[in-house]
Design a protein around this motif. Sequence first.
Motif, PDB file in Angstrom:
ATOM      1  N   UNK A 130     -27.824   0.636  -5.112  1.00  0.00           N
ATOM      2  CA  UNK A 130     -29.234   1.109  -4.315  1.00  0.00           C
ATOM      3  C   UNK A 130     -29.780   0.104  -3.095  1.00  0.00           C
ATOM      4  N   UNK A 131     -29.371  -1.278  -3.385  1.00  0.00           N
ATOM      5  CA  UNK A 131     -29.714  -2.074  -2.260  1.00  0.00           C
ATOM      6  C   UNK A 131     -28.804  -1.992  -0.995  1.00  0.00           C
ATOM      7  N   UNK A 132     -27.624  -1.546  -1.291  1.00  0.00           N
ATOM      8  CA  UNK A 132     -26.691  -1.389  -0.145  1.00  0.00           C
ATOM      9  C   UNK A 132     -26.896  -0.273   0.547  1.00  0.00           C
ATOM     10  N   UNK A 133     -27.235   1.033  -0.066  1.00  0.00           N
ATOM     11  CA  UNK A 133     -27.667   2.163   0.460  1.00  0.00           C
ATOM     12  C   UNK A 133     -28.932   2.148   1.319  1.00  0.00           C
ATOM     13  N   UNK A 134     -29.780   1.479   0.586  1.00  0.00           N
ATOM     14  CA  UNK A 134     -31.266   1.081   1.362  1.00  0.00           C
ATOM     15  C   UNK A 134     -31.173   0.312   2.705  1.00  0.00           C
ATOM     16  N   UNK A 135     -30.055  -0.617   2.527  1.00  0.00           N
ATOM     17  CA  UNK A 135     -29.658  -1.426   4.010  1.00  0.00           C
ATOM     18  C   UNK A 135     -29.054  -0.535   5.094  1.00  0.00           C
ATOM     19  N   UNK A 136     -28.046   0.302   4.570  1.00  0.00           N
ATOM     20  CA  UNK A 136     -27.625   1.073   5.611  1.00  0.00           C
ATOM     21  C   UNK A 136     -28.756   2.161   6.032  1.00  0.00           C
ATOM     22  N   UNK A 137     -29.324   2.643   5.276  1.00  0.00           N
ATOM     23  CA  UNK A 137     -30.480   3.566   5.727  1.00  0.00           C
ATOM     24  C   UNK A 137     -31.222   3.049   6.680  1.00  0.00           C
ATOM     25  N   UNK A 138     -31.635   1.623   6.201  1.00  0.00           N
ATOM     26  CA  UNK A 138     -32.269   0.791   7.194  1.00  0.00           C
ATOM     27  C   UNK A 138     -32.095   0.726   8.497  1.00  0.00           C
ATOM     28  N   UNK A 139     -30.917   0.259   8.389  1.00  0.00           N
ATOM     29  CA  UNK A 139     -30.196  -0.111   9.944  1.00  0.00           C
ATOM     30  C   UNK A 139     -30.302   0.979  10.751  1.00  0.00           C
ATOM     31  N   UNK A 140     -29.744   2.410  10.191  1.00  0.00           N
ATOM     32  CA  UNK A 140     -29.679   3.701  10.882  1.00  0.00           C
ATOM     33  C   UNK A 140     -31.129   4.132  11.434  1.00  0.00           C
ATOM     34  N   UNK A 153     -33.609   1.972  11.909  1.00  0.00           N
ATOM     35  CA  UNK A 153     -33.992   0.988  13.183  1.00  0.00           C
ATOM     36  C   UNK A 153     -33.581   1.515  14.412  1.00  0.00           C
ATOM     37  N   UNK A 154     -32.173   1.953  14.530  1.00  0.00           N
ATOM     38  CA  UNK A 154     -31.525   2.306  15.649  1.00  0.00           C
ATOM     39  C   UNK A 154     -32.071   3.829  15.995  1.00  0.00           C
ATOM     40  N   UNK A 155     -32.355   4.827  15.056  1.00  0.00           N
ATOM     41  CA  UNK A 155     -33.049   5.807  15.535  1.00  0.00           C
ATOM     42  C   UNK A 155     -34.471   5.579  15.952  1.00  0.00           C
ATOM     43  N   UNK A 156     -35.158   4.730  15.417  1.00  0.00           N
ATOM     44  CA  UNK A 156     -36.439   4.478  16.174  1.00  0.00           C
ATOM     45  C   UNK A 156     -36.371   4.124  17.546  1.00  0.00           C
ATOM     46  N   UNK A 157     -35.253   3.304  17.730  1.00  0.00           N
ATOM     47  CA  UNK A 157     -35.060   3.072  19.433  1.00  0.00           C
ATOM     48  C   UNK A 157     -34.543   3.996  20.067  1.00  0.00           C
ATOM     49  N   UNK A 158     -33.662   4.939  19.786  1.00  0.00           N
ATOM     50  CA  UNK A 158     -33.424   6.240  20.249  1.00  0.00           C
ATOM     51  C   UNK A 158     -34.524   7.152  20.428  1.00  0.00           C
ATOM     52  N   UNK A 208     -41.329   0.261   8.728  1.00  0.00           N
ATOM     53  CA  UNK A 208     -40.386   0.813   8.060  1.00  0.00           C
ATOM     54  C   UNK A 208     -40.494   2.375   7.874  1.00  0.00           C
ATOM     55  N   UNK A 209     -41.778   2.739   7.770  1.00  0.00           N
ATOM     56  CA  UNK A 209     -42.483   4.157   7.524  1.00  0.00           C
ATOM     57  C   UNK A 209     -42.077   4.685   8.702  1.00  0.00           C
ATOM     58  N   UNK A 210     -42.407   4.378   9.821  1.00  0.00           N
ATOM     59  CA  UNK A 210     -42.257   4.846  11.297  1.00  0.00           C
ATOM     60  C   UNK A 210     -40.563   4.963  11.579  1.00  0.00           C
ATOM     61  N   UNK A 211     -39.873   3.994  11.172  1.00  0.00           N
ATOM     62  CA  UNK A 211     -38.480   3.994  11.084  1.00  0.00           C
ATOM     63  C   UNK A 211     -37.791   5.182  10.650  1.00  0.00           C
ATOM     64  N   UNK A 212     -38.419   5.356   9.102  1.00  0.00           N
ATOM     65  CA  UNK A 212     -37.780   6.271   8.320  1.00  0.00           C
ATOM     66  C   UNK A 212     -38.382   7.953   9.029  1.00  0.00           C
TER      67      UNK A 212
END
Length: 213
Positions: free
Chosen positions: A91-101, A103-108, A26-30
């Motif tokens: 807070x949970x929804x915003x965290x979920x959206x940021x986490x999905x973004x 994860x995708x950013x980490x792949x890109x 998660x830290x690397x994805x962020x």
Amino acid sequence: MSGVRAVCAAVRARVPVPVRRLLRHELRAAASLGRWALRRPPHGVGAGELPAAYTGPQTAMMYGLVFVALVETVALSVLVPWPAVHRVVLVLDVYGVLLMLAMHAACVTRPHVVRRDGSLRIRYGALFDLVVPPEAVASVRVDRRYPQGRLVALSEDGVLDLIVGGQTTVTVELTRPLAFTRPLGARGEARTIRFHADDPRALVAAVRQPAPP
């Protein structure tokens, strides 16, 4: 420094490996989300090396999930009448959206890489990272398949599938078994690796004929 080492040792002793690896992912994805937003160069790609993207099959699905999550957030803000519950859900929804973004950013920002020495770095965001040295490559070919299973699937005969969007497009036959680490820390050995690249022909050509030094 001794205090820091003691804290790290205590964390390693008390926190299970899968939990530590998830936190590190998660830290690397962020960090990847920041790199993506700032349009920084891809991670781990040197001069003269070929980055190979693999996000094509999952991009539409990822943005679709983000859209659904945003709609859900707005809907719950209207339907939930209790302010305290609303704040927790928000807070949970915003965290979920940021986490999905993230994860995708980490792949890109962490593509596959064909290095100048002919080695091949196979990745999936911050979750999977395996370097195949040139002497371990017996053959490499374009080979589109639609395997079933999770992101990282290892068969009994040593075939490792790194599945993106339900498909793989490149097959690498190895000269010897190659050890790898699963996203949660478990170890395995692969004799054949199948993974996805958006432009498999370019990647295969680069592996077969590395760039001159």
